[in-house]
Write an enzyme that holds these catalytic residues in place. Structure first.
Site, PDB file in Angstrom:
ATOM      1  N   HIS A  75      33.064 -11.484   4.535  1.00  0.00           N
ATOM      2  CA  HIS A  75      33.245 -10.792   3.251  1.00  0.00           C
ATOM      3  C   HIS A  75      32.088  -9.879   2.871  1.00  0.00           C
ATOM      4  O   HIS A  75      32.257  -8.947   2.087  1.00  0.00           O
ATOM      5  CB  HIS A  75      33.414 -11.817   2.107  1.00  0.00           C
ATOM      6  CG  HIS A  75      34.587 -12.723   2.256  1.00  0.00           C
ATOM      7  ND1 HIS A  75      34.492 -13.954   2.860  1.00  0.00           N
ATOM      8  CD2 HIS A  75      35.874 -12.579   1.874  1.00  0.00           C
ATOM      9  CE1 HIS A  75      35.688 -14.528   2.836  1.00  0.00           C
ATOM     10  NE2 HIS A  75      36.537 -13.726   2.258  1.00  0.00           N
ATOM     11  N   GLU A 138      33.971 -10.305  -1.358  1.00  0.00           N
ATOM     12  CA  GLU A 138      33.848  -8.933  -0.845  1.00  0.00           C
ATOM     13  C   GLU A 138      33.550  -7.961  -1.973  1.00  0.00           C
ATOM     14  O   GLU A 138      32.690  -7.077  -1.839  1.00  0.00           O
ATOM     15  CB  GLU A 138      35.133  -8.503  -0.127  1.00  0.00           C
ATOM     16  CG  GLU A 138      35.035  -7.085   0.431  1.00  0.00           C
ATOM     17  CD  GLU A 138      36.361  -6.541   0.964  1.00  0.00           C
ATOM     18  OE1 GLU A 138      36.578  -5.324   0.856  1.00  0.00           O
ATOM     19  OE2 GLU A 138      37.166  -7.329   1.488  1.00  0.00           O
ATOM     20  N   THR A 174      39.146  -4.186   1.009  1.00  0.00           N
ATOM     21  CA  THR A 174      39.802  -3.912   2.299  1.00  0.00           C
ATOM     22  C   THR A 174      41.165  -4.586   2.454  1.00  0.00           C
ATOM     23  O   THR A 174      41.973  -4.152   3.278  1.00  0.00           O
ATOM     24  CB  THR A 174      38.900  -4.355   3.469  1.00  0.00           C
ATOM     25  OG1 THR A 174      38.616  -5.748   3.337  1.00  0.00           O
ATOM     26  CG2 THR A 174      37.616  -3.550   3.491  1.00  0.00           C
ATOM     27  N   SER A 234      43.156 -14.749  -0.904  1.00  0.00           N
ATOM     28  CA  SER A 234      43.784 -13.616  -1.611  1.00  0.00           C
ATOM     29  C   SER A 234      44.823 -12.953  -0.721  1.00  0.00           C
ATOM     30  O   SER A 234      45.932 -12.625  -1.151  1.00  0.00           O
ATOM     31  CB  SER A 234      42.726 -12.573  -1.991  1.00  0.00           C
ATOM     32  OG  SER A 234      41.788 -13.119  -2.871  1.00  0.00           O
TER      33      SER A 234
END
Length: 300
Positions: A75, A138, A174, A234
């Site tokens: 991350h 991240e 991303t 996620s």
């Protein structure tokens, strides 16, 4: 006989595979290896590596450590983490995903251009906007490149809070949805002031984005879908939602013991798939569990 297929496109992405490989290489040398946060959002894989000696810590615990080895997961981390490691003589094993690392550099450069370069001063009040999940590891690493000045928008409705009289430079976490990202771009383009600049940078990882249509196609081919992913993932939430949209008989589990055999009543085919944080061995374990209940041998 119940036909069971594991999705070849599911499982660890490149960044996670690399992080786990680096952890295993360090652990093989002996000694203690710490990992800042769960190495992957999958409790079963975290437990497997813990049994091999990987110790998961948080940022508060990191501050108390000195003269140790710490792995940074895929991350990524903000600059402060590296500075803290330097002060505490911590040896960093950096497993930041190359895609994330490149994104960090782009955001840092964009931020510095708005504050350090004279010819950009007229655009100094630019808004650096990140489409991502607030508090996600991240995203924290990305926001850290701007001294926490970047604006995070989690969903489409959040875009309406931006100041359209000021320049906007839009990036994305991303692993976010490409469709939603383009929806946000269209809205900004139609609302931005003529005097302000707007630039968008498609920073969504294609290895992850391409899984959306692929997993939808996979889910549509089976009577029942078993989606294996950690609750914290996620990416898992997004992909499972995609499965459900094409197949109402989709069920998310974290481990084989959560499987309810009644799901398969009347079914002929079962598809097993997962997130970028789901290990292949776990999907195989789920397949073998179903086979045993079905009175079959569990060999591949």
């Amino acid at each position: 006989m119940l036909q069971i297929e594991i999705d070849n496109g599911s499982g660890f992405c490149f960044g996670v595979t690399t992080a786990i490989k680096k952890a295993e290489e360090e652990l093989a040398k002996g000694g203690t290896l710490y990992c800042l946060g769960d190495i992957v959002h999958n409790s079963m894989e975290v437990e497997r590596l813990h049994e091999n000696g990987l110790v998961t810590i948080n940022h508060d615990q990191l501050r108390e450590l000195h003269d140790v080895k710490v792995l940074l997961r895929a991350h990524g981390e903000p600059p402060e983490t590296y500075e803290l490691a330097r002060r505490n003589n911590i040896e960093i094993t950096d497993a930041t995903c190359p895609v994330v690392l490149q994104l960090q550099k782009r955001i840092k450069k964009q931020y510095e251009e708005g504050t350090d370069i004279p010819e950009h001063k007229e655009d100094a009040d630019r808004q650096i906007v990140i489409f991502g999940k607030n508090g996600h590891a991240e995203v924290l690493g990305l926001v850290g490149q701007t001294h926490s000045r970047a604006i995070v928008i989690e969903k489409f409705d959040d875009v309406k809070k931006l100041d359209f009289n000021r320049s906007i430079y839009l990036y994305s976490q991303t692993t976010k949805s490409l469709d939603e990202f383009h929806h946000i771009i269209d809205y900004i383009q139609s609302h931005i002031s003529p005097e302000a600049k707007f630039k968008s940078f498609d920073t969504i990882c294609r290895q992850v984005a391409n899984r959306m249509p692929n997993i939808a196609n996979f889910a549509s081919k089976h009577d029942v879908v078993v989606f294996v992913a950690g609750r914290k993932s996620s990416n898992g939430k997004v992909l499972f939602k995609e499965c459900q949209s094409v197949n109402a008989n989709s069920h998310q589990i974290e481990s084989a013991d959560e499987i309810d055999m009644q799901w398969f009543n009347g079914a002929k085919t079962v598809g097993i798939c997962g997130a970028t944080s789901t290990p292949k061995w776990l999907m195989e374990e789920c397949r073998d569990y179903i086979r045993r209940w079905n009175g079959e041998e569990s060999n591949s």
